[in-house]
Enzyme design. Structure first.
Site: not given
Ligand code: UDP
Length: 376
Positions: A204-206, A239, A283
């Site tokens: 997940l990083h969006r 992030r 994502d």
């Protein structure tokens, strides 16, 4: 004067560019690599150069992390000076990150031909920064290399001349094909105590998933819930780690012994783990494509995808981020056998070769015939 200047900046760029750089080497096209420094640490950058046998960058712009506009502007300033010094015949950009847009904008203004690899992908959601980068970069490019026919159609619909569009396949898949054996040899699942066990792998990083703490918290509790069904391996993007720390949500990461949080993995370990996983939740754009080729069920935790071919021809389902829906879809996917399916057209490991062949032809077509004959 080098023939190609290949721009890389962020993790997915390294994976895509590796195939083009290798194909250029085999075709004896000279190639300079410029690293913008968008991702600059060992975990997101150095390990990819080592594992993917990418030559060290010839130029490092060292830009680093900033807001979107500051990062884009700094890359532009640094790249303008670099371009003036190197004067390549063609600037090659890949994917949809800020480095892709910044360098294509500078190159187009300075009247260098731009080749965009992975052109034409559209999710039609301009709140996604990558969608802005994709659209603008495509309209600045002279050569548009598409991974799928739907991407070609998007470009044609936007009025781009068909003669500039080339359907070549997927360079990220070239790299997967090339390093799949090496990824198996690392036996990453066994080293993590997961040999022969069912487990899920998550990335997940969006921005839409990690920037709003309410969304992020809901996703983290969903992963904790999922870990009651099967172990969940979660390589944490820096992030996302920052956002979790900032929103003080770290307790979720230690709430279940079966939620295994690890640093971002190198390519070979990640691909190895992905290949052995029972389920992937993500994502990421690239991971949707890689799971399609590996035949591993993938749930995309977004409302849209710019890669519909992974749904129509692959293992991907785009399910959004509602916790009930995610858990329901996970249980359903775990209960189904993945049926054998044909891979998306031209995802055969040879896209880089096709791109280089086309650029080679363009380069030599541009030369007066006597020079071309002696050079060829
Ligand atoms: N990847 C990796 N280690 C990880 C997570 C992903 O090597 O811990 C690889 C993955 O296999 C794919 C690429 O990174 O090749 C995808 O990058 P990312 O998800 O950052 O970018 P996106 O594809 O969403 O643009």
């Amino acid at each position: 004067m080098p023939q190609l200047l290949v721009v890389v900046g962020a993790r997915p760029n390294f994976v895509k560019a590796a195939s083009i750089v290798e194909a250029a080497r085999r075709a004896e096209l000279s190639c300079v690599i410029v690293h913008t420094g968008q991702h600059h640490d060992a975990e997101l950058s150095d390990v990819f150069f080592d594992e993917l046998v990418l030559p060290e960058p010839d130029v490092h712009l060292g830009v680093g992390s900033h807001s979107h506009s500051t990062q884009t502007a700094r890359i532009m300033l640094a790249f303008e000076a670099t371009l003036e010094r190197i004067r390549p015949a063609i600037v090659v950009v890949v994917g949809d990150v800020n480095s892709t847009l910044a360098c294509s904008l500078v190159a187009a203004k300075e009247r260098y031909p731009v080749a965009h690899v992975e052109a034409g992908l559209r999710c039609h959601d301009l709140s996604m920064p990558e969608e802005i980068n994709r659209r603008l970069c495509d309209h600045l490019s002279s050569y548009l290399f598409a991974t799928s026919r739907d991407a070609v159609d998007n470009l044609v619909r936007e009025g781009i001349d068909r003669r500039r569009i080339f359907f070549v396949g997927n360079t990220m898949i070239d790299t997967l094909v090339r390093f799949r054996e090496a990824s198996r040899a690392r036996r990453t699942a066994a080293r993590m105590g997961l040999a022969g066990r069912r487990y899920a792998l998550v990335t997940l990083h969006r921005s839409a998933n990690v920037d709003d703490w309410v969304v992020l918290e809901s996703l983290l509790s969903t992963l904790v819930e999922l870990s009651r069904i099967l172990p969940v391996v979660f390589p944490l993007h820096p992030r996302t780690r920052d956002r979790i720390e900032h929103a003080e949500l770290g307790a979720h990461l230690v709430a279940s012994p079966r939620l295994v949080v690890v640093p971002p993995l190198g390519y070979l370990d990640f691909v190895g783990l992905m290949g052995d996983a029972s389920l992937v939740l993500t994502d990421s754009g690239g991971v949707q494509e890689e799971t399609t080729v590996l035949g591993v069920p993938c749930l995309t935790l977004r409302e849209t995808t710019e890669r519909p071919v992974t749904v129509t021809h692959g293992t991907n389902r785009v399910i959004g981020r509602n916790p009930h829906r995610v858990l329901e879809a996970a249980v359903e996917a775990l209960g189904q056998r993945v049926s054998a399916h044909a891979l998306p057209e031209l995802w055969d490991g040879r896209a880089g070769e096709r791109i280089v062949e086309r650029l080679h032809d363009e380069l030599y077509a541009a030369l007066p015939s006597a020079v071309a004959a002696s050079a060829g």
